[in-house]
Design an enzyme around this catalytic site. Structure first.
Site, PDB file in Angstrom:
ATOM      1  N   ASN A 145       0.804  -1.219   0.000  1.00 15.83           N
ATOM      2  CA  ASN A 145       0.000   0.000   0.000  1.00 15.83           C
ATOM      3  C   ASN A 145       0.838   1.271   0.000  1.00 15.83           C
ATOM      4  O   ASN A 145       0.395   2.307  -0.454  1.00 15.83           O
ATOM      5  CB  ASN A 145      -0.964   0.002   1.192  1.00 15.83           C
ATOM      6  CG  ASN A 145      -0.333  -0.506   2.461  1.00 15.83           C
ATOM      7  OD1 ASN A 145       0.101  -1.663   2.546  1.00 15.83           O
ATOM      8  ND2 ASN A 145      -0.256   0.349   3.460  1.00 15.83           N
TER       9      ASN A 145
ATOM     10  N   HIS B 252     -13.453  -0.372  -0.922  1.00 21.03           N
ATOM     11  CA  HIS B 252     -13.257   1.082  -1.052  1.00 21.03           C
ATOM     12  C   HIS B 252     -11.947   1.465  -1.721  1.00 21.03           C
ATOM     13  O   HIS B 252     -11.688   2.645  -1.942  1.00 21.03           O
ATOM     14  CB  HIS B 252     -13.395   1.774   0.305  1.00 21.03           C
ATOM     15  CG  HIS B 252     -12.285   1.511   1.269  1.00 21.03           C
ATOM     16  ND1 HIS B 252     -11.325   2.452   1.559  1.00 21.03           N
ATOM     17  CD2 HIS B 252     -11.975   0.439   2.014  1.00 21.03           C
ATOM     18  CE1 HIS B 252     -10.496   1.960   2.466  1.00 21.03           C
ATOM     19  NE2 HIS B 252     -10.871   0.735   2.751  1.00 21.03           N
TER      20      HIS B 252
ATOM     21  N   THR C 258     -26.873 -10.818   8.267  1.00 16.30           N
ATOM     22  CA  THR C 258     -27.637 -10.457   7.069  1.00 16.30           C
ATOM     23  C   THR C 258     -26.753  -9.647   6.132  1.00 16.30           C
ATOM     24  O   THR C 258     -26.083  -8.707   6.551  1.00 16.30           O
ATOM     25  CB  THR C 258     -28.902  -9.663   7.466  1.00 16.30           C
ATOM     26  OG1 THR C 258     -29.661 -10.489   8.339  1.00 16.30           O
ATOM     27  CG2 THR C 258     -29.736  -9.288   6.256  1.00 16.30           C
TER      28      THR C 258
ATOM     29  N   CYS D 175       6.671  12.946  12.367  1.00 16.49           N
ATOM     30  CA  CYS D 175       7.585  13.651  13.260  1.00 16.49           C
ATOM     31  C   CYS D 175       7.026  13.656  14.675  1.00 16.49           C
ATOM     32  O   CYS D 175       5.836  13.847  14.879  1.00 16.49           O
ATOM     33  CB  CYS D 175       7.725  15.103  12.827  1.00 16.49           C
ATOM     34  SG  CYS D 175       8.438  15.230  11.219  1.00 16.49           S
TER      35      CYS D 175
HETATM   36  N1  PLP Z   1      -4.573  -4.343   3.182  1.00 16.11           N
HETATM   37  C1  PLP Z   1      -4.034  -3.350   2.472  1.00 16.11           C
HETATM   38  C2  PLP Z   1      -2.887  -3.627   1.565  1.00 16.11           C
HETATM   39  C3  PLP Z   1      -4.538  -2.056   2.599  1.00 16.11           C
HETATM   40  O1  PLP Z   1      -3.983  -1.060   1.902  1.00 16.11           O
HETATM   41  C4  PLP Z   1      -5.620  -1.829   3.479  1.00 16.11           C
HETATM   42  C5  PLP Z   1      -6.136  -0.451   3.691  1.00 16.11           C
HETATM   43  O2  PLP Z   1      -5.424   0.507   3.592  1.00 16.11           O
HETATM   44  C6  PLP Z   1      -6.146  -2.906   4.193  1.00 16.11           C
HETATM   45  C7  PLP Z   1      -5.606  -4.153   4.014  1.00 16.11           C
HETATM   46  C8  PLP Z   1      -7.277  -2.734   5.174  1.00 16.11           C
HETATM   47  O3  PLP Z   1      -8.431  -2.290   4.542  1.00 16.11           O
HETATM   48  P1  PLP Z   1      -9.715  -1.911   5.411  1.00 16.11           P
HETATM   49  O4  PLP Z   1      -9.283  -0.823   6.352  1.00 16.11           O
HETATM   50  O5  PLP Z   1     -10.695  -1.485   4.420  1.00 16.11           O
HETATM   51  O6  PLP Z   1     -10.113  -3.127   6.160  1.00 16.11           O
END
Ligand code: PLP
Length: 381
Positions: free
Chosen positions: A151, A201, A237, A325
């Site tokens: 990420n 998302h 649900t 920081c």
């Molecule tokens: N895994 C990765 C690589 C992510 O970038 C993220 C969210 O930034 C997550 C898992 C977790 O996603 P969520 O907060 O929607 O559960």
């Protein structure tokens, strides 16, 4: 004239596309039924779920029945890792040191419950070595979890190679594809993994929906017990509207992926050309490895990430920091630490991530505003 706000933080979350919203809307209104109901209100909800399941399956090339809808990537990951441990408390969980906290914190908790965990480091490019992952498994029952794309850096991990070799040894593999799905081609058969996590998302569906691929024949113990929904793997649900949204987002991603991947990669080239024109002294982390098309993790020499970020906030640009920081102290993100990133650049690292709604003019404008910020942070001559 007020500046146009520019969102350059798509890896944090993405906007819900209008088409996705439209696909969801009826399920907040007249089609509000419970998909488990056998009457006229239940049926459209059930159909929406089936369609959503087919659409998500279409994006990754699995069978619809191999998907479990969850509330988020964190839930998918927690379910997989806890299931592996609860199925066999002697299992050795092998993961990278650069997984998202959803994996690392879950593993830390499992460790406190007696699980054996190995966290494998990465090279300077932020990539794990498949040999190290496989060697760590040893001869004991193991379970591997390696993210598909990081990420922060966007670096793509060698999941395919790991999965092929793990399969020969009967070791199940999970990949966290939260950042990869919808941005690069993700094909279950090519990857060869047994479990795969998707986050709604990050691919233009709303927050609060996720999915987990569980290969046919693989085991998954539920986190949630109850009415037996999702094949008894995730009771509760179902969130029909969000499932419809996730399905539509996956359909759009499948349709547009090659063109969008190319376009977004080109925007990255423009961004770097802009930085070069500014004469900025920067380091693009993971520059020499395969990366997501729309993520750049960039360290600016001798600067503090927080100062650049707050400068950008002043110009209505959203990005995110790779270092924080605390007074005079700078704490690098654990990913930068694991990569052993050079300190003179690491402390000034920001993540820029763009997406489907980003145009060329936005990239050029970010460069211009960044130029103003960097200029303002130059030490006085
Ligand atoms: N895994 C990765 C690589 C992510 O970038 C993220 C969210 O930034 C997550 C898992 C977790 O996603 P969520 O907060 O929607 O559960």
């Amino acid at each position: 004239m007020p500046l146009k706000p520019i969102y350059f933080d798509y890896n944090a979350t993405s906007p819900v596309l209008p088409g996705v919203y439209a696909a969801m809307e009826p399920y907040f209104k007249e089609r509000f039924g419970n998909p488990s109901s056998g009457h006229a209100w239940g049926l459209p909800a059930k159909q929406a779920m089936n369609q959503g399941r087919r659409q998500v399956a279409g994006l990754i090339g699995c069978l619809p029945e191999e998907l479990v809808f969850t509330s988020c990537a964190s839930e998918s990951i927690n379910t997989v890792l806890k299931s592996a441990f609860w199925s066999n408390p002697a299992v050795h969980l092998v993961m990278t040191a650069i997984e998202h906290p959803a994996s690392l914190e879950c593993a830390a908790w499992l460790e406190s419950q007696g699980a054996r965990i190995s966290r494998i480091g990465v090279n300077r490019q932020g990539v794990v070595d498949p040999d190290e992952v496989l060697n760590a498994c040893g001869d004991e029952p193991s379970f591997i979890s390696v993210m598909l794309a990081n990420n922060e850096t966007g670096a793509i991990q060698p999941v395919e190679e790991i999965a092929v070799r793990a399969r020969e040894r009967g070791i199940p593999v999970h990949t966290d594809a939260s950042q990869a799905a919808g941005k690069i081609a993700v094909d279950i058969e090519r990857l060869g993994v047994d479990y795969l996590t998707i986050a709604g998302h990050k691919l233009y569906a709303p927050k609060g929906i996720g999915a987990l691929f569980v290969r046919k024949g693989r085991k998954l113990l539920p986190l949630l017990h109850g009415g037996g929904q999702e094949n008894a793997m995730r009771s509760g649900t179902e969130n029909v509207a969000f499932i419809a949204g996730l399905g539509e987002a996956c359909r759009m991603a499948s349709r547009d992926l090659p063109a969008e991947e190319k376009r977004q990669r080109q925007l990255g080239t423009v961004f770097l050309e802009g930085l070069n024109r500014l004469g900025a002294d920067y380091l693009l982390h993971s520059a020499d490895t395969l990366r997501l098309p729309q993520t750049m993790f960039i360290g600016f020499k001798g600067l503090r990430a927080a100062d650049i970020l707050s400068g950008l906030v002043g110009y209505d640009v959203a990005a995110s920091g790779g270092a924080a920081c605390h007074g005079a102290e700078t704490t690098l993100s654990y990913v930068l630490e694991a990569m052993n990133a050079p300190h003179e650049y690491a402390g000034g690292t920001l993540r820029f991530s763009w997406g489907r709604l980003t145009g060329l003019e936005d990239v050029e404008e970010v460069v211009r505003r960044l130029g103003l910020v960097l200029e303002s942070l130059k030490p006085a001559a």
